[in-house]
Every structure is written in C-alpha cells, then in structure tokens.
Design a protein around this motif. Sequence first.
Motif, mmCIF file in Angstrom:
data_model
loop_
_atom_site.group_PDB
_atom_site.id
_atom_site.type_symbol
_atom_site.label_atom_id
_atom_site.label_comp_id
_atom_site.label_asym_id
_atom_site.label_seq_id
_atom_site.Cartn_x
_atom_site.Cartn_y
_atom_site.Cartn_z
ATOM 1 N N LYS A 141 -5.168 -4.578 2.292
ATOM 2 C CA LYS A 141 -3.309 -4.917 2.049
ATOM 3 C C LYS A 141 -2.736 -3.867 3.837
ATOM 4 O O LYS A 141 -1.542 -3.975 3.380
ATOM 5 C CB LYS A 141 -2.789 -4.440 0.760
ATOM 6 C CG LYS A 141 -3.216 -2.672 0.500
ATOM 7 C CD LYS A 141 -2.471 -1.506 -0.523
ATOM 8 C CE LYS A 141 -3.091 -0.548 -1.109
ATOM 9 N NZ LYS A 141 -2.972 -0.705 -2.426
ATOM 10 N N TYR A 142 -3.302 -3.247 4.139
ATOM 11 C CA TYR A 142 -2.485 -2.790 5.817
ATOM 12 C C TYR A 142 -3.111 -3.260 6.291
ATOM 13 O O TYR A 142 -2.479 -2.712 7.927
ATOM 14 C CB TYR A 142 -3.448 -0.715 5.384
ATOM 15 C CG TYR A 142 -3.348 -0.468 3.961
ATOM 16 C CD1 TYR A 142 -1.286 -0.175 3.387
ATOM 17 C CD2 TYR A 142 -4.034 0.800 3.211
ATOM 18 C CE1 TYR A 142 -1.078 0.644 2.426
ATOM 19 C CE2 TYR A 142 -3.683 1.305 2.724
ATOM 20 C CZ TYR A 142 -2.505 1.312 1.902
ATOM 21 O OH TYR A 142 -2.017 1.895 0.620
ATOM 22 N N LYS A 143 -4.598 -4.135 6.785
ATOM 23 C CA LYS A 143 -3.994 -4.265 7.950
ATOM 24 C C LYS A 143 -3.691 -4.954 8.995
ATOM 25 O O LYS A 143 -4.200 -4.916 9.847
ATOM 26 C CB LYS A 143 -6.220 -5.610 7.575
ATOM 27 C CG LYS A 143 -5.171 -6.853 6.781
ATOM 28 C CD LYS A 143 -6.318 -7.800 6.453
ATOM 29 C CE LYS A 143 -6.947 -8.442 7.310
ATOM 30 N NZ LYS A 143 -8.216 -9.315 7.421
ATOM 31 N N GLU A 158 -1.658 4.179 5.295
ATOM 32 C CA GLU A 158 -0.678 3.293 4.687
ATOM 33 C C GLU A 158 1.095 3.704 5.074
ATOM 34 O O GLU A 158 1.452 3.257 4.998
ATOM 35 C CB GLU A 158 -1.159 4.711 3.222
ATOM 36 C CG GLU A 158 0.328 4.075 2.286
ATOM 37 C CD GLU A 158 0.115 4.960 0.808
ATOM 38 O OE1 GLU A 158 0.849 4.704 0.325
ATOM 39 O OE2 GLU A 158 -0.579 6.130 0.872
#
Length: 351
Positions: free
Chosen positions: A271-273, A247
């Motif tokens: 959402k962080y990929k 994150e």
Amino acid sequence: MRRVSRIALAGTATVALAASLSACGGTSSDAASKENGGKSKGVAIAYDVGGRGDQSFNDAAYEGMKKAEQEFGYKGEDQEPTDGETDADKTARLVSLAKEGYNPVVGIGFAYAPAVKAAAAKYPKTTFGVVDDSQVQADNVADLVFSEQEASYLAGVAAAKATKSNTVGFVGGVDVPLIHKFEAGFVQGVKATNGKAKVVTQYLTETADEGGFSSPDKGKTAAEAQIEKGADVVYHAAGLSGQGVIEAAATAKVWAIGVDSDQYSQKPLAKYKDYILTSATKNVASAVYNLAKSVQDGKPETGVITGDLKSGEVGLADSNPKFSGNDAMQKALKAAETGITTGKIKVNSKP
C-alpha cells in the motif's frame, strides 16, 4: 525475491543450557558430525533483532535459506531472537543448532559475533557464518560482509536527483559503525550530485536493545520530523523500524528509499509502494545460500567474504517504473556506478 538492478548486477535459550552444552567438551562436535550419517541436516539461521517479517535484512536471510532448502532437498531451521537476550543466550542457540546437526549455522547480524566465536570453538567440524561482522577469526567461520556504503552512495545520487526541496533525510536504526557506512555513502552521493542539497540525519537509538531496529513507531516519528523540516526523500537503514519511515513518507506523499531487500516488491508494504523510489540492496540471501552450497559441496567458505558493487552483491532495486524510467536519474547513476567500480570514486565508510 527480486534483488537486481540495471545499475548494479546486483522460547529463549538459557545460560544453563549453554553451560550444559559446554560440558560436552571436544566430543560434542564429533557427535554432531555423526548425526544423519555425517551429513548436514541443512542450513540454520538465527535472526537479528526484529526477526523474520522485517521486509528487509532478516527476510533476505530467510530467502537464502529457502533457496538452499529447495535446491538441496533438506529442511533448514530458522530461529527468532527474544527481548533482552544475552551473548550467552545467543551462544546457546547456535550451539543447540550445531548439536542437532545443522551445518552451516549462521548468525544474522553483527550482534552474533561473540556467540559465533564461542560456538565455533565448541563445534570445529561445523561451519558457522556471521553477517555484517568481519572480526571473528576462526578456521570454521565465514564473515559475510558488504560494502553498504557503495549502494548508499547510489541511493544518495537518486535522492539528489529526485528532491525538489533540496532537503533529504537519513534515518539510521542504531548509532553504530555498520549504520554509519550507510549514512556516509548516502551523504557523499547526495553532495556529489547536488551541491545545494542538505541531508537531515537522525539515529533512533544508541543500542539495539532500545529498539532501533525493531520499532516502526520510532521510525515513523523520525521521518515525520524530517519531512516537517522539508525533506521530500527519506532513506532509512533501520530494519523493521524502516516500515514506519516508509509509512510516514507515503502519508506525506514524498519519496522513501528502502534498504537491504527490494522493499517496493514486499507484499506487506504494497500500500506504500508508489512512494518507494528504490531500495539500496545487499544480497544477504545470496550470502546465506552460497555458504550453504559451499558446505554441501564439501568446500566450506571461511574467512572474510565481501559483497560489493563490482561483484553485484550490493546495488539499487529498479522495480518502481518511475525510478527505472527516469532517464536523467539513470544516467547519473550509471556514471556513479562506473566511477565506484573503477576506483575513480572512493566512497566513505565513515560520516
């Protein structure tokens, strides 16, 4: 779960319960072997700290259990850890699973070593496994270990090729020999690839009980500090705490390198990929499944069973197109892989 790479084919049980089960003596294993007509109810796994849902080590073990369930047509069992539990609590959990007829019974994580040793002595006809520990010597125990330093070396090569600031970070969950292997390989890979690069290292806690493997907030704080020092690639070996590392990297728009599972492909991390460059994987899923299969086949695995780069059981995930499509990085990684598998490169297991 995708765990391959072009580079590497790759409530708490109580002490009282433990005491009551111990009183069963040698007849306990006989009773378990007679359940279900002498057949195993299935593989059972007991999670390490962080439990299922860490998108890493424990979840990989769960995938191995699910594969065994699907192939062998039985229902396995997985049990969560609890805060502050003792070796006696862990032993009681494993003994209870063996008594119920599960076989094999696998402790996920080195913290289970004393419990596996104790439970295996009570149930000699049940096969036990312990992941990440090679010290339990018993005729019915499989020590499932990995050469994490080799995958970490490759992660170091990737980091060295990706960094623009010549500063990269390593976040270890707990300051123990197992995690030292990750640090050692990573630092060696970075230095061998880019002599100008420096590695900033931080361990979150001295012991697992302090939350080093189960505290995303601690991982996030550590990564933020490294990023403030200029790190533009951060590699973690911190279990659930690593979610905080990822994150922090995504928020700062720098690269994160995951661990154990292909974290780029984990839905809770979607959402962080775009900021997960790759992950240093170890095939815990395969280790759990293979042990279950060996029991199903009537030829239980025992002794120390090591997964390494040559066997394809550690490596780097290539899900991110920015990683797999980087020709210069892939060329360097291929050379490193060849060096390791041929023995030309000796990877350190200690910092």
